[in-house]
Design an enzyme around this catalytic site. Structure first.
Site, PDB file in Angstrom:
ATOM      1  CD  GLU A 124      -6.338  -5.959  -1.449  1.00 34.70           C
ATOM      2  OE1 GLU A 124      -6.999  -5.673  -0.315  1.00 34.70           O
ATOM      3  OE2 GLU A 124      -5.389  -5.362  -1.826  1.00 34.70           O
ATOM      4  CG  HIS A 125     -11.446  -9.184  -2.139  1.00 33.55           C
ATOM      5  ND1 HIS A 125     -12.677  -8.493  -1.769  1.00 33.55           N
ATOM      6  CD2 HIS A 125     -11.174  -8.112  -2.932  1.00 33.55           C
ATOM      7  CE1 HIS A 125     -13.096  -7.474  -2.183  1.00 33.55           C
ATOM      8  NE2 HIS A 125     -11.922  -7.309  -3.054  1.00 33.55           N
TER       9      HIS A 125
ATOM     10  CG  ASP B 210      -9.992  -9.258   5.189  1.00 36.29           C
ATOM     11  OD1 ASP B 210     -10.669  -9.686   4.269  1.00 36.29           O
ATOM     12  OD2 ASP B 210     -10.146  -8.214   5.703  1.00 36.29           O
TER      13      ASP B 210
ATOM     14  N   GLY C  24      -9.558   3.536  -0.935  1.00 36.20           N
ATOM     15  CA  GLY C  24      -8.984   2.071  -0.665  1.00 36.20           C
ATOM     16  C   GLY C  24      -7.821   2.155   0.214  1.00 36.20           C
TER      17      GLY C  24
ATOM     18  CB  SER D 284      -8.225   1.551   5.566  1.00 37.85           C
ATOM     19  OG  SER D 284      -9.096   0.921   6.599  1.00 37.85           O
TER      20      SER D 284
ATOM     21  CG  ASP E 267      -9.544  -2.229   6.451  1.00 35.45           C
ATOM     22  OD1 ASP E 267      -8.596  -2.963   5.568  1.00 35.45           O
ATOM     23  OD2 ASP E 267     -10.565  -2.033   5.633  1.00 35.45           O
TER      24      ASP E 267
HETATM   25  C1  GLA Z   1     -11.855  -3.806   2.295  1.00 37.18           C
HETATM   26  C2  GLA Z   1     -12.241  -4.453   3.538  1.00 37.18           C
HETATM   27  C3  GLA Z   1     -11.101  -5.429   4.177  1.00 37.18           C
HETATM   28  C4  GLA Z   1     -10.701  -6.450   2.918  1.00 37.18           C
HETATM   29  C5  GLA Z   1     -10.559  -5.775   1.682  1.00 37.18           C
HETATM   30  C6  GLA Z   1      -9.988  -6.369   0.664  1.00 37.18           C
HETATM   31  O1  GLA Z   1     -10.792  -2.973   2.723  1.00 37.18           O
HETATM   32  O2  GLA Z   1     -12.768  -3.780   4.550  1.00 37.18           O
HETATM   33  O3  GLA Z   1     -11.488  -6.206   5.126  1.00 37.18           O
HETATM   34  O4  GLA Z   1     -11.639  -7.509   2.597  1.00 37.18           O
HETATM   35  O5  GLA Z   1     -11.704  -4.809   1.422  1.00 37.18           O
HETATM   36  O6  GLA Z   1      -9.108  -6.995   0.832  1.00 37.18           O
END
Ligand code: GLA
Length: 434
Positions: A33-34, A36, A128, A130, A175
């Site tokens: 998480e966080h 990418d 969360g 997407s 995503d």
């Molecule tokens: C959102 C962003 C992704 C990623 C996540 C956290 O979903 O769109 O690119 O950074 O947060 O992991």
């Protein structure tokens, strides 16, 4: 064969010319998480919930959008000149994002035809999962099909990741890659800069439950500033680390020996928050250079204080957990995967500060009621958790969450669901598959 959902959408799509349909799934990030936007890997699954878009070509350059859900009112715009966004948070911006992105690579203004697009979303929104990237990608794929253009999926994942920044979020590319490139029965290991993916088989005994905290995490709304603040903190920390180590890194993922870096953070980065005024001196740049090179001004202005060391500790530790989680999946070691997920949640909560009391509570409840591991998934600041559970424990876990979390809050049942690792986006010419 056209399924009944597609037929219903098609019947409500104006025009009578040939039509196309594109479906793009949501995703649940298992771990990573966080990472990418820092150029470090992630490990999501696509889920068996999607956004479906049916489209018909128009003879002019107008785009007409409608949604089967009346909460998303019809929109219309013209594919001419600059395309300014609708007001922030408007669902039509995701179509515009895809179209603007496609125009830049297809050769300008006249490259995309007008069309009537009708959407139906089956992914809970602001959870969360997407749903917004699924909408962007489904609209983009449908539009490309109307233009009779095909492009490799990897190229499209990159393109739509950049394109979606049109809505104002400095998102990474997880995503869009997950929705385009996932394979059924597999998680997707994704590396960035350059984008590369490899499927990782998910053992059949693994069950996944997604449970919403009932706090909305709207990527183009409230969460945008909080999310962008984390992106900026990572960029600032990277610049400071580059200066202090002499490694010419522009992202945390550029540092070659990240284990050693993690061990030296206490020496290299301040423990306390850094005030915006102190940044130029710390980084050896003028305030103007700082603004120009690191970020747009918005995130630097508010709240004007930055946490660096703990953010980097999360990101580097999380990248190690992604590697370990891939091995755990490949060895069918769900216990190990669960522990890594728990550790990821703790790090997201304490070091990255993207959890909420409700997410913490849900994750803890899940662990008490049979989950091998549970963590917030997606950007955080609300949204959902994902819990890993032996498949036969899925129903009992959902029942326990209903009893201990949802019952008291009078919540609706679609807010917690069992999900399966599904395949990536599909495009069809109605009357013939592609
Ligand atoms: C959102 C962003 C992704 C990623 C996540 C956290 O979903 O769109 O690119 O950074 O947060 O992991």
């Amino acid at each position: 064969m056209t399924d009944s959902r597609t037929r219903v959408l098609l019947a409500d799509t104006p025009g009578d010319g040939p039509a196309v349909a594109a479906r793009a799934p949501g995703r649940v990030n298992l771990i990573g998480e966080h990472t990418d936007y820092n150029g470090l890997p992630v490990l999501p699954i696509a889920i068996d919930r999607d956004v479906l878009v049916v489209a018909r070509r128009r003879s002019d350059d107008t785009v007409e959008l409608s949604n089967a859900d009346p909460a998303f009112p019809p929109r219309r715009y013209v594919l001419r000149g600059e395309i300014p966004p609708f007001p922030p948070g408007d669902w039509g911006n995701y179509h515009k994002a895809a179209a603007v992105g496609l125009r830049t690579v297809l050769g300008g203004e006249r490259s995309l035809p007008g069309g009537s697009f009708r959407a139906h979303g089956a992914i809970p929104v602001a959870a969360g999962l997407s749903s917004s990237s699924a909408l962007t990608v489904a609209c983009g794929l449908a539009h490309l099909a109307l233009a009779d253009v095909e492009r490799p999926r990897l190229e499209l994942a990159d393109l739509f990741a950049r394109a979606e920044r049109y809505v104002g979020t400095l998102g990474g590319g997880m995503d869009q890659a997950a929705t385009l490139l996932a394979e059924a029965g597999h998680a997707l290991h994704i590396d960035f800069f350059p984008l590369r993916t490899r499927p990782v088989p998910v053992p059949a005994r693994a069950g996944f439950v997604v449970a919403h905290s009932l706090e909305l995490a709207e990527k183009s709304g409230r969460v945008r500033g909080l999310y962008n603040q984390r992106v900026v903190e990572c960029r600032l920390a990277c610049a400071l680390l580059a200066r202090r180590t002499g490694v010419p890194a522009t992202r945390l993922g550029d540092f070659p020996d990240r284990t050693a870096l993690l061990a030296s953070l206490a020496r290299l980065l301040p423990e306390d928050e850094v005030l915006a005024e102190a940044l130029p001196d710390l980084l050896g740049v003028t305030p103007e250079e700082l603004r120009a090179s690191l970020v747009g001004g918005e995130a630097l202005a508010a709240p004007g204080r930055f946490t660096l060391r703990r953010r980097v500790r999360h990101v580097l530790g999380e990248a190690e957990r992604v590697a370990a989680a891939e091995q755990a999946l490949r060895h069918g070691d769900l216990g190990a995967l669960g522990e890594l997920m728990n550790e990821s949640h703790r790090s997201c909560a304490e070091d990255y500060e993207v959890s909420t009391p409700a997410l913490d509570q849900l994750a803890a409840l899940a662990r008490t009621h049979g989950a091998l591991g549970a963590r917030l998934t997606g950007a955080g600041f609300g949204g959902a958790i994902v819990a890993l559970v032996e498949r036969e424990g899925v129903a009992a876990l959902i029942a326990a969450l209903d009893r201990h979390f949802y019952a008291a809050r009078g919540a609706r049942s679609e807010l917690r669901l069992a999900v399966e690792p599904g395949g990536g986006a599909v495009v069809k010419r109605l009357g013939g598959a592609t």
